[in-house]
Write a protein that holds these residues in place. Structure first.
Motif, PDB file in Angstrom:
ATOM      1  N   GLU A   9       2.637  10.809  10.987  1.00  0.00           N
ATOM      2  CA  GLU A   9       3.859  10.017  10.889  1.00  0.00           C
ATOM      3  C   GLU A   9       3.896   9.211   9.602  1.00  0.00           C
ATOM      4  O   GLU A   9       4.922   9.134   8.915  1.00  0.00           O
ATOM      5  CB  GLU A   9       3.994   9.096  12.104  1.00  0.00           C
ATOM      6  N   TYR A  10       2.771   8.601   9.268  1.00  0.00           N
ATOM      7  CA  TYR A  10       2.699   7.796   8.049  1.00  0.00           C
ATOM      8  C   TYR A  10       2.856   8.684   6.821  1.00  0.00           C
ATOM      9  O   TYR A  10       3.587   8.339   5.874  1.00  0.00           O
ATOM     10  CB  TYR A  10       1.368   7.050   8.002  1.00  0.00           C
ATOM     11  N   ALA A  11       2.201   9.828   6.820  1.00  0.00           N
ATOM     12  CA  ALA A  11       2.266  10.743   5.683  1.00  0.00           C
ATOM     13  C   ALA A  11       3.688  11.253   5.468  1.00  0.00           C
ATOM     14  O   ALA A  11       4.177  11.303   4.325  1.00  0.00           O
ATOM     15  CB  ALA A  11       1.313  11.915   5.903  1.00  0.00           C
ATOM     16  N   LEU A  12       4.356  11.625   6.546  1.00  0.00           N
ATOM     17  CA  LEU A  12       5.730  12.107   6.415  1.00  0.00           C
ATOM     18  C   LEU A  12       6.655  11.010   5.920  1.00  0.00           C
ATOM     19  O   LEU A  12       7.588  11.267   5.154  1.00  0.00           O
ATOM     20  CB  LEU A  12       6.229  12.656   7.754  1.00  0.00           C
ATOM     21  N   ARG A  13       6.405   9.787   6.363  1.00  0.00           N
ATOM     22  CA  ARG A  13       7.224   8.673   5.878  1.00  0.00           C
ATOM     23  C   ARG A  13       7.030   8.480   4.375  1.00  0.00           C
ATOM     24  O   ARG A  13       7.993   8.223   3.644  1.00  0.00           O
ATOM     25  CB  ARG A  13       6.868   7.389   6.630  1.00  0.00           C
ATOM     26  N   LEU A  14       5.800   8.620   3.920  1.00  0.00           N
ATOM     27  CA  LEU A  14       5.523   8.486   2.487  1.00  0.00           C
ATOM     28  C   LEU A  14       6.244   9.559   1.677  1.00  0.00           C
ATOM     29  O   LEU A  14       6.772   9.289   0.595  1.00  0.00           O
ATOM     30  CB  LEU A  14       4.016   8.597   2.226  1.00  0.00           C
ATOM     31  N   MET A  15       6.274  10.785   2.202  1.00  0.00           N
ATOM     32  CA  MET A  15       6.752  11.910   1.409  1.00  0.00           C
ATOM     33  C   MET A  15       8.220  12.247   1.607  1.00  0.00           C
ATOM     34  O   MET A  15       8.844  12.830   0.707  1.00  0.00           O
ATOM     35  CB  MET A  15       5.902  13.144   1.709  1.00  0.00           C
ATOM     36  N   THR A  16       8.788  11.901   2.761  1.00  0.00           N
ATOM     37  CA  THR A  16      10.138  12.382   3.051  1.00  0.00           C
ATOM     38  C   THR A  16      11.146  11.287   3.370  1.00  0.00           C
ATOM     39  O   THR A  16      12.307  11.596   3.625  1.00  0.00           O
ATOM     40  CB  THR A  16      10.109  13.374   4.242  1.00  0.00           C
ATOM     41  N   SER A  17      10.738  10.031   3.319  1.00  0.00           N
ATOM     42  CA  SER A  17      11.683   8.957   3.620  1.00  0.00           C
ATOM     43  C   SER A  17      12.558   8.655   2.406  1.00  0.00           C
ATOM     44  O   SER A  17      12.077   8.617   1.266  1.00  0.00           O
ATOM     45  CB  SER A  17      10.930   7.688   4.023  1.00  0.00           C
ATOM     46  N   LYS A  18      13.836   8.399   2.668  1.00  0.00           N
ATOM     47  CA  LYS A  18      14.747   8.034   1.572  1.00  0.00           C
ATOM     48  C   LYS A  18      14.406   6.660   1.001  1.00  0.00           C
ATOM     49  O   LYS A  18      14.860   6.307  -0.095  1.00  0.00           O
ATOM     50  CB  LYS A  18      16.196   8.045   2.074  1.00  0.00           C
ATOM     51  N   HIS A  19      13.628   5.883   1.735  1.00  0.00           N
ATOM     52  CA  HIS A  19      13.241   4.560   1.264  1.00  0.00           C
ATOM     53  C   HIS A  19      11.955   4.597   0.432  1.00  0.00           C
ATOM     54  O   HIS A  19      11.569   3.583  -0.153  1.00  0.00           O
ATOM     55  CB  HIS A  19      13.036   3.612   2.450  1.00  0.00           C
ATOM     56  N   GLY A  20      11.291   5.742   0.391  1.00  0.00           N
ATOM     57  CA  GLY A  20      10.045   5.859  -0.343  1.00  0.00           C
ATOM     58  C   GLY A  20      10.252   6.311  -1.774  1.00  0.00           C
ATOM     59  O   GLY A  20      11.371   6.555  -2.234  1.00  0.00           O
ATOM     60  N   ILE A  21       9.141   6.452  -2.482  1.00  0.00           N
ATOM     61  CA  ILE A  21       9.163   6.845  -3.884  1.00  0.00           C
ATOM     62  C   ILE A  21       9.268   8.352  -4.051  1.00  0.00           C
ATOM     63  O   ILE A  21       9.990   8.857  -4.910  1.00  0.00           O
ATOM     64  CB  ILE A  21       7.886   6.318  -4.579  1.00  0.00           C
ATOM     65  N   ARG A  47       0.822  -1.213   0.000  1.00  0.00           N
ATOM     66  CA  ARG A  47       0.000   0.000   0.000  1.00  0.00           C
ATOM     67  C   ARG A  47       0.856   1.263   0.000  1.00  0.00           C
ATOM     68  O   ARG A  47       0.535   2.255  -0.660  1.00  0.00           O
ATOM     69  CB  ARG A  47      -0.936  -0.015   1.220  1.00  0.00           C
ATOM     70  N   GLU A  48       1.951   1.230   0.738  1.00  0.00           N
ATOM     71  CA  GLU A  48       2.820   2.389   0.818  1.00  0.00           C
ATOM     72  C   GLU A  48       3.429   2.734  -0.538  1.00  0.00           C
ATOM     73  O   GLU A  48       3.533   3.909  -0.910  1.00  0.00           O
ATOM     74  CB  GLU A  48       3.928   2.135   1.848  1.00  0.00           C
ATOM     75  N   GLN A  49       3.792   1.703  -1.287  1.00  0.00           N
ATOM     76  CA  GLN A  49       4.348   1.941  -2.617  1.00  0.00           C
ATOM     77  C   GLN A  49       3.295   2.518  -3.564  1.00  0.00           C
ATOM     78  O   GLN A  49       3.573   3.427  -4.351  1.00  0.00           O
ATOM     79  CB  GLN A  49       4.918   0.643  -3.186  1.00  0.00           C
TER      80      GLN A  49
END
Length: 204
Positions: free
Chosen positions: A125-137, A68-70
């Motif tokens: 927290e989830y939204a920031l991980r989606l938008m600002t994590s180096k592991h995200g898209i 889902r995150e991807q």
């Protein structure tokens, strides 16, 4: 018209429009489009419900989109890219002033992006991980977009374009989402001042 001639002119599209033939199977792009539509409508993008709506198994949906995150990352990036390109297209110029104006206008727009604000308010927290994590898209593609923008500058030879783009994006993230990250009020104008100084030093 003879039957043979009519048959030669038929296509899957013409048969579908006429209500004949088998319905086309869903595709990965259909999954993306439906998820994007739900996201824009404020509906939770649930993988089980999405698979049911598309008429495919959950295993197929996960094989198409990852987790889902991807999938949400792809959706958020598509909206982000549209906004970035629209903002950039409305500004003309060159050099540090032009690049700084584009970046400043972009980050101002994101503070008012309702769909992202809604996601952030629901689950910061989830939204920031989606938008600002180096592991995200999202972050990696924003950095690449920024690098294309910065490529128009005449940079000093010791300045690496990819590194500079990364730093600029991190500055933007820190100020745009400061209320979510540190609890401080967002001060996007400070980000613009810092980026102008940074680019001024990096350019020849």
């Amino acid at each position: 018209m003879p039957a043979r001639s009519r048959a030669a002119q038929e296509t899957p599209l013409s048969r579908a429009l006429a209500g004949g033939g088998l319905a086309a199977k869903a595709t990965p792009v259909d999954a993306f489009r439906l998820a994007r539509s739900w996201f824009l409508d404020g509906r939770r993008v649930d993988m089980v419900q999405l698979a049911e709506e598309l008429g495919v198994s959950r295993a197929t949906l996960y094989r198409w989109c990852g987790n889902r995150e991807q999938l949400l990352g792809e959706v958020i990036w598509s909206l982000t890219e549209d906004q970035l390109n629209r903002t950039k297209a409305g500004i003309s110029g060159s050099g540090v002033d032009y690049v700084t104006e584009v970046i400043g206008s972009c980050i101002a727009q994101f503070r008012t992006f309702k769909t992202l604000r809604r996601l952030l308010s629901d689950d910061p927290e989830y939204a920031l991980r989606l938008m600002t994590s180096k592991h995200g898209i999202v972050q990696g593609r924003v950095i690449d977009w920024c690098a294309e923008l910065l490529a128009g500058l005449d940079l000093r030879p010791e300045v690496d374009l990819a590194d500079l783009s990364y730093v600029v994006v991190r500055i933007c993230e820190s100020f745009v989402w400061s209320d979510m990250i540190t609890g401080a009020e967002p001060e996007t104008e400070k980000a613009v001042v810092i980026i102008r100084l940074l680019l001024g030093a990096a350019a020849r």
